[in-house]
Design a protein around this motif. Structure first.
Motif, PDB file in Angstrom:
ATOM      1  N   VAL A  13      -4.484   8.413 -11.104  1.00 22.14           N
ATOM      2  CA  VAL A  13      -3.620   8.191  -9.942  1.00 22.14           C
ATOM      3  C   VAL A  13      -2.214   7.847 -10.426  1.00 22.14           C
ATOM      4  N   VAL A  14      -1.240   8.511  -9.860  1.00 23.48           N
ATOM      5  CA  VAL A  14       0.163   8.163 -10.129  1.00 23.48           C
ATOM      6  C   VAL A  14       0.818   7.852  -8.789  1.00 23.48           C
ATOM      7  N   VAL A  15       1.363   6.666  -8.672  1.00 26.17           N
ATOM      8  CA  VAL A  15       2.035   6.242  -7.442  1.00 26.17           C
ATOM      9  C   VAL A  15       3.508   6.016  -7.773  1.00 26.17           C
ATOM     10  N   ARG A  16       4.384   6.680  -7.011  1.00 24.43           N
ATOM     11  CA  ARG A  16       5.825   6.560  -7.325  1.00 24.43           C
ATOM     12  C   ARG A  16       6.617   6.206  -6.069  1.00 24.43           C
ATOM     13  N   GLY A  17       7.189   5.053  -6.071  1.00 24.26           N
ATOM     14  CA  GLY A  17       8.110   4.640  -5.003  1.00 24.26           C
ATOM     15  C   GLY A  17       7.529   4.700  -3.606  1.00 24.26           C
ATOM     16  N   VAL A  18       6.262   4.312  -3.470  1.00 25.01           N
ATOM     17  CA  VAL A  18       5.617   4.427  -2.156  1.00 25.01           C
ATOM     18  C   VAL A  18       5.903   3.193  -1.299  1.00 25.01           C
ATOM     19  N   SER A  19       6.375   3.458  -0.092  1.00 26.13           N
ATOM     20  CA  SER A  19       6.543   2.394   0.907  1.00 26.13           C
ATOM     21  C   SER A  19       5.852   2.851   2.174  1.00 26.13           C
ATOM     22  N   HIS A  20       5.293   1.912   2.906  1.00 29.17           N
ATOM     23  CA  HIS A  20       4.629   2.278   4.164  1.00 29.17           C
ATOM     24  C   HIS A  20       4.804   1.167   5.179  1.00 29.17           C
ATOM     25  N   LYS A  21       5.184   1.583   6.401  1.00 30.93           N
ATOM     26  CA  LYS A  21       5.416   0.613   7.481  1.00 30.93           C
ATOM     27  C   LYS A  21       4.452   0.863   8.615  1.00 30.93           C
ATOM     28  N   TYR A  22       3.964  -0.222   9.246  1.00 32.69           N
ATOM     29  CA  TYR A  22       3.295  -0.115  10.540  1.00 32.69           C
ATOM     30  C   TYR A  22       4.298  -0.681  11.546  1.00 32.69           C
ATOM     31  N   GLN A  23       4.902   0.188  12.313  1.00 30.00           N
ATOM     32  CA  GLN A  23       6.025  -0.193  13.176  1.00 30.00           C
ATOM     33  C   GLN A  23       7.064  -0.931  12.324  1.00 30.00           C
ATOM     34  N   SER A  24       7.260  -2.228  12.566  1.00 33.39           N
ATOM     35  CA  SER A  24       8.303  -2.893  11.764  1.00 33.39           C
ATOM     36  C   SER A  24       7.719  -3.658  10.569  1.00 33.39           C
ATOM     37  N   ASN A  25       6.375  -3.667  10.461  1.00 33.63           N
ATOM     38  CA  ASN A  25       5.758  -4.426   9.359  1.00 33.63           C
ATOM     39  C   ASN A  25       5.670  -3.575   8.092  1.00 33.63           C
ATOM     40  N   LEU A  26       6.258  -4.078   7.040  1.00 33.54           N
ATOM     41  CA  LEU A  26       6.223  -3.346   5.773  1.00 33.54           C
ATOM     42  C   LEU A  26       4.928  -3.704   5.043  1.00 33.54           C
ATOM     43  N   ALA A  27       3.992  -2.744   4.990  1.00 33.63           N
ATOM     44  CA  ALA A  27       2.685  -3.006   4.364  1.00 33.63           C
ATOM     45  C   ALA A  27       2.735  -2.744   2.870  1.00 33.63           C
ATOM     46  N   ILE A  28       3.495  -1.720   2.463  1.00 34.30           N
ATOM     47  CA  ILE A  28       3.652  -1.409   1.033  1.00 34.30           C
ATOM     48  C   ILE A  28       5.140  -1.263   0.764  1.00 34.30           C
ATOM     49  N   ASP A  29       5.587  -1.922  -0.292  1.00 35.79           N
ATOM     50  CA  ASP A  29       7.022  -2.022  -0.528  1.00 35.79           C
ATOM     51  C   ASP A  29       7.381  -1.434  -1.902  1.00 35.79           C
ATOM     52  N   ASP A  30       7.840  -0.206  -1.907  1.00 38.30           N
ATOM     53  CA  ASP A  30       8.338   0.453  -3.116  1.00 38.30           C
ATOM     54  C   ASP A  30       7.370   0.283  -4.297  1.00 38.30           C
ATOM     55  N   LEU A  31       6.169   0.739  -4.103  1.00 37.81           N
ATOM     56  CA  LEU A  31       5.093   0.540  -5.084  1.00 37.81           C
ATOM     57  C   LEU A  31       5.092   1.693  -6.092  1.00 37.81           C
ATOM     58  N   SER A  32       5.020   1.348  -7.359  1.00 37.86           N
ATOM     59  CA  SER A  32       4.936   2.375  -8.404  1.00 37.86           C
ATOM     60  C   SER A  32       3.995   1.899  -9.503  1.00 37.86           C
ATOM     61  N   PHE A  33       3.061   2.741  -9.869  1.00 40.57           N
ATOM     62  CA  PHE A  33       2.174   2.447 -11.003  1.00 40.57           C
ATOM     63  C   PHE A  33       1.405   3.713 -11.331  1.00 40.57           C
ATOM     64  N   ASN A  34       0.752   3.721 -12.478  1.00 36.21           N
ATOM     65  CA  ASN A  34      -0.203   4.801 -12.720  1.00 36.21           C
ATOM     66  C   ASN A  34      -1.473   4.247 -13.338  1.00 36.21           C
ATOM     67  N   LEU A  35      -2.584   4.949 -13.066  1.00 41.22           N
ATOM     68  CA  LEU A  35      -3.890   4.487 -13.510  1.00 41.22           C
ATOM     69  C   LEU A  35      -4.526   5.561 -14.384  1.00 41.22           C
ATOM     70  N   GLY A  36      -4.953   5.151 -15.576  1.00 42.78           N
ATOM     71  CA  GLY A  36      -5.639   6.084 -16.464  1.00 42.78           C
ATOM     72  C   GLY A  36      -7.021   6.427 -15.948  1.00 42.78           C
ATOM     73  N   ALA A  37      -7.593   7.505 -16.500  1.00 42.34           N
ATOM     74  CA  ALA A  37      -8.886   8.001 -16.014  1.00 42.34           C
ATOM     75  C   ALA A  37     -10.055   7.286 -16.692  1.00 42.34           C
ATOM     76  N   LYS A  38     -11.238   7.528 -16.135  1.00 43.47           N
ATOM     77  CA  LYS A  38     -12.525   7.081 -16.677  1.00 43.47           C
ATOM     78  C   LYS A  38     -12.614   5.572 -16.875  1.00 43.47           C
ATOM     79  N   GLN A  39     -12.249   4.830 -15.881  1.00 38.60           N
ATOM     80  CA  GLN A  39     -12.398   3.380 -15.920  1.00 38.60           C
ATOM     81  C   GLN A  39     -12.625   2.873 -14.502  1.00 38.60           C
TER      82      GLN A  39
END
Lengths: 313, 295
Positions: A13-39
């Motif tokens: 999984v590679v996550v780059r600059g992800v933000s997500h709002k529910y109306q005005s509530n910011l649930a995810i704020d500029d999230l970035s990371f990556n996850l290696g496989a087989k773990q």
């Protein structure tokens, strides 16, 4: 970007600059990371930390608002079917048809993931054997225990040989024995099927068993490492002092010993080496204003407190 | 050297392990197994809930007997046809409608019980879900209506004629159309109470105004306004046409001097169009995520 130390070009999984709002509530704020496989990766965080939103975005249940997520190279934004063919999803709430038998539920799911004919029959038989539910194949799901139902859910998620198995709080509603059985099944799957397991959890004992832990708070990733490394990095021992006026006690400790105590509720927490040597000094300094003092190796909750200043629960 | 080749072998087996016989259905032929499996599920679920079988068949037959005998004296139809005869196609339509309702209400149950979560992240086109649900529900409805017709033939209430084939075809189209309409209505909803309200507001009046329960009045220059309004409402009702088609198939020599009745050709055309439009609408409406899909 926070990078898993063991990751490679074949990141699960590679996550780059992800933000997500529910109306005005910011649930995810500029999230970035990556996850290696087989773990086995745990996503740990309190309620409202954004872990379920992240689960929904990775599993393509919800469209991305901002940023990008890739699952084994396929984008959840414009390669939805490619992502879905790579992931198996186990939901927090049950998704079994209670009126159908275990086999019928798996047959139905096989159709939804594009398996048919002889391939479907052999795969259904294989996953039932793998999760030790073959003997209950002809029982209706309404008659199964919570632990067995969860195993059927996992079997459903594995039918199409996903490279990534996503589980949303899989231990919810399970007793300790069923929880252990589920964990054993997941560990075996990681080894035998080379599946990367990503699960959200709020249970510390479950998080401890993960190969890699992503700690979330208020929509942000606050740490990503193995549980051991996280504990190690948080320093020596954890001293917790229960007292009536924690702010005053913290201030006194800071002045007297130049430590950096943290106030968490009615507790003052300090992370130092050789904590036992300081017990007498602390006791003399605080006297009756201290209700209790405990020393422990740092737990994941201590790690969380150190990183965020908040309690996990 | 041996270690190296074994590593390569492992890597290649890793890659192939996840590339099994899974082929994502995108075309019609490859999607048929999905449709078949979902339709089969409807069938299995239906027979595991005996109250549904009783409710879907029992109530229309009870209505037929009660209304047929109760209104026999009050009914003024064509020739010597009594109300029991007139009301027969209406009873078949009611069986089809009730079964379609029960089949599509299961969409709301599926959503509440979490089954639809799998559909939301399924690697298949959504139209297969609509088609599977519709065909599954329609087959159940058709078989129940066919059993009722079989009993009528066995007791000599209607004669065994080739026109029964056309009756079967009208029943199939009506079953598909009504189930697809039910899918369209049930998909956006997240409560069975909401569906019942919609059913009482739309589907039951649709049935009542199809000529199933009382004839469509003929209008001329002397007709009162209310009768003209009723005539045009009933004439605009798409369910009027399969009911008329079934009536023509049951009673080919029927006289239509005292009430309005569409021709057989018109009945075919409108019924076919109604079925195709509702099927298309169902496949389009399921593409939208509904309330409660994400739990």
């Amino acid at each position: 970007m926070i990078v898993d130390k063991h990751s490679s070009a074949n990141d699960a999984v590679v996550v780059r600059g992800v933000s997500h709002k529910y109306q005005s509530n910011l649930a995810i704020d500029d999230l970035s990371f990556n996850l290696g496989a087989k773990q086995i990766v745990g996503i740990l965080g309190p309620n409202g930390s954004g872990k379920s939103t992240l689960f929904r975005l990775i599993s393509t249940m919800m469209p991305l608002q901002k940023g990008d997520i890739e699952v084994f190279g396929a984008s959840t934004r414009n390669q939805i079917f490619a992502v879905r063919s790579r992931i198996g999803v186990v939901f927090q709430s049950p998704s079994l048809d209670r009126k159908l038998t275990v086999r019928e539920n798996l047959d139905c799911q096989s159709a939804l993931v594009g398996l048919s004919g002889a391939a479907r029959c052999s795969r259904v038989a294989h996953v039932m054997k793998q999760l030790s539910i073959s003997d209950r194949a002809n029982d209706r799901c309404e008659k199964l225990s919570g632990g067995l139902k969860r195993r059927v859910e996992i079997a459903k998620g594995l039918l199409h040989h996903p490279r990534l198995l996503l589980l949303d709080e899989p231990s919810t509603g399970l007793d300790p024995v069923a929880r252990l059985e589920m964990w054993k099944a997941l560990s075996e799957l990681k080894d035998s099927e080379d599946v990367t397991v990503v699960m959200t959890t709020h249970l510390l004992e479950e998080a401890e068993k993960c190969d890699l832990l992503l700690i979330m708070n208020r929509g942000k990733c606050v740490a990503l490492d193995s549980p051991d490394s996280l504990r190690h990095a948080s320093g020596g021992d954890a001293i917790s002092i229960e007292c009536l006026e924690p702010h005053a006690v913290a201030s006194l400790l800071q002045k007297s010993f130049q430590w950096q105590p943290k106030v968490v509720g009615s507790q003052v927490r300090i992370s130092i080496d050789s904590a036992a040597q300081h017990v007498a000094e602390i006791s003399n300094l605080l006297g009756a204003s201290m209700r209790s003092l405990t020393i422990a190796r740092p737990s994941l909750e201590d790690v969380f407190i150190e990183k965020t200043g908040d309690r996990l629960f | 050297m041996i270690e190296n080749s074994s590593t390569i072998a492992n890597v290649s087996s890793d890659a192939s392990k996840h590339q099994t016989a899974v082929s994502l259905p995108s075309s019609l032929p490859s999607s048929l197994p999905v449709v078949w499996m979902l339709a089969k599920r409807e069938w299995v679920r239906f027979f595991r809930q005996p109250h549904r079988v009783v409710a879907a068949v029992g109530q229309p037959i009870l209505f037929w007997i009660l209304f047929g005998t109760g209104l026999h004296g009050a009914f003024r139809g064509n020739g010597d046809q009594g109300f029991m005869g007139y009301y027969l196609p209406g009873t078949v339509a009611l069986i089809l409608l009730f079964t379609a309702i029960f089949a599509t209400i299961s969409i709301i149950e599926d959503r509440r019980e979490g089954f639809l979560q799998n559909v939301v992240v399924a690697a298949v086109p959504r139209w297969t879900i609509a088609l599977g649900k519709t065909i599954g529900g329609a087959v159940i409805a058709w078989v129940q209506a066919a059993v009722f017709i079989g009993l009528l033939v066995a007791f000599g209430t209607i004669p065994f004629e080739w026109s029964l084939l056309s009756l079967g075809a009208f029943m199939a189209l009506a079953a598909l159309g009504m189930t697809a309409l039910g899918v369209c209505m049930a998909w956006p909803l997240d409560s069975t109470q909401g569906f019942h309200a919609l059913m009482n507001l739309c589907l039951m009046p649709m049935w009542l105004l199809s000529g199933a329960f009382f004839p469509i009045p003929i209008v001329n220059n002397d007709s009162p306004v209310g009768q003209s309004v009723m005539h045009w409402i009933m004439r605009s009702n798409p369910l009027t046409y399969p009911v008329a088609g079934m009536r023509w198939a049951m009673f080919p020599d029927m006289q239509t001097s005292t009430f309005w009745q569409p021709t057989v050709t018109m009945s075919w055309l409108v019924t076919l169009s109604f079925t195709l439009i509702t099927l298309l609408a169902a496949t389009l409406i399921v593409r939208r995520n509904a309330k409660g899909d994400i739990q």
